[in-house]
Write an enzyme that holds these catalytic residues in place. Sequence first.
Site: not given
Ligand code: GCO
Length: 448
Positions: A77, A121, A166, A294, A296, A352
């Site tokens: 990606r 992005h 995002e 995405n 985290y 992600e």
């Molecule tokens: C995001 C991001 C990344 C960041 C990652 C870590 O989409 O926020 O796509 O660019 O680097 O999430 O913070």
Amino acid sequence: MTIFQFPQDFRWGTATASYQIEGAAQEGGRGVSIWDTFARTPGKVFNGDNGDVACDSYHRYEEDIELMKKLGINTYRFSIAWPRIIPDGDGEINREGLDFYHRFVDKLLEAGIEPFCTLYHWDLPQTLEDIGGWGNRRTVDAFVKYAEVIFKEFSGKINFWLTFNEPWCIAFLSNLLGIHAPGNKDLQTSINVAHGLLVAHGKAVQSFRRLGTTGQIGIAPNVCWAEPYSKSPEDRAACDRAIALNTDWFLDPIYKGSYPQFMVDWFEKAGATVPIQEGDMEIISQPIDLLGINYYTMGINRFNPEAGALQSEEVDMGLIKTDIGWPVESRGLYEFMHYLQKYGNVDVYITENGACINDDLENGKINDDRRIAYYEQHLAQIHRIINDGINLKGYMAWSLMDNFEWAEGYRMRFGLVHVDYRSLVRTPKESFYWYQNVIKNNWLETRI
Ligand code: GCO
């Protein structure tokens, strides 16, 4: 030890973004983006870092693709920098920019790696921000024009597409909290931006279909799963708002053709309204083929009238944190994937997921065991999700290599590959070899 077997056709990949890795900011006819401007504004990015050089992938992409081959991924990606394609956002097309991505995509295909392309992005051409950014319909039209250029050029080569990465970050992190470019701090502006990008998304999907572009298209929201700190209805509602602002605010319009009413009411009380024009909701709710997620971290939230526009405060529960301060909790991914089923069992790719672990070179090695533990936990959840019958089709680790981490500059490292920002030398970390093994086996072996 437990063994988790993945489906035969599961996609294994990594993810990056143009501004975070490419560098060559003044080369190849590239125009100026809002991130060039923001990074040059004192106090906005840690240490005054910027993406002028980054990982220099614009020049070193062949070396990067060699690393991908070594890792064994079948999907990569990446994002296209709009200012390389149409430097002033809305005018002449820059052939040199298109040629760069052709060379890059051709090399990927030669290596047997499927390109997974993000159109946006975050590197908006500065000229478009100057006329009001996503809040101005001229920006929306310019995006559609840019998207059509890319669809025509790369149809037949690219089969996986995402319009926006995002949307919450583009709208709220960047225009309400002011932490990312362009750095506005205004609720109405952020709502306007969110709506503008949704219309741009819908129009781009219409163009995609009309042009008969190859492959599948979708969007990639970031998930903020939240669970209430207590049983009080106020805490529950505070969680609902936090979740909805990241996902429902964007996915309800796309899948249902309307905004979540409780959030519309909430914003109206705060004096902000959605600038819906006739026909917008039909445009936004074009059917899409896939969803990128995405993920985290997750939060334990409670109601706090002082806590920003949402009055939702994340409570520190003392969980282990990555070096950027985000709690490690894979359960939120599992819960969210079930929550998502309210839109139907749509095809999902984790576009992600990863950990900021700033371990450095020691005797030529980077022993990032904490990153491996993070991946292990999250991949185990993904296996569980697939076993539940959810259409989760692939996984892209963030990130292939350390890169420019937005407002945090270069100090926060998410890579499977270490980058020395002086020499630009790339060194695979222990997590790289661990992931290589998972991909090779197509199964995950956990320590417990
Ligand atoms: C995001 C991001 C990344 C960041 C990652 C870590 O989409 O926020 O796509 O660019 O680097 O999430 O913070």
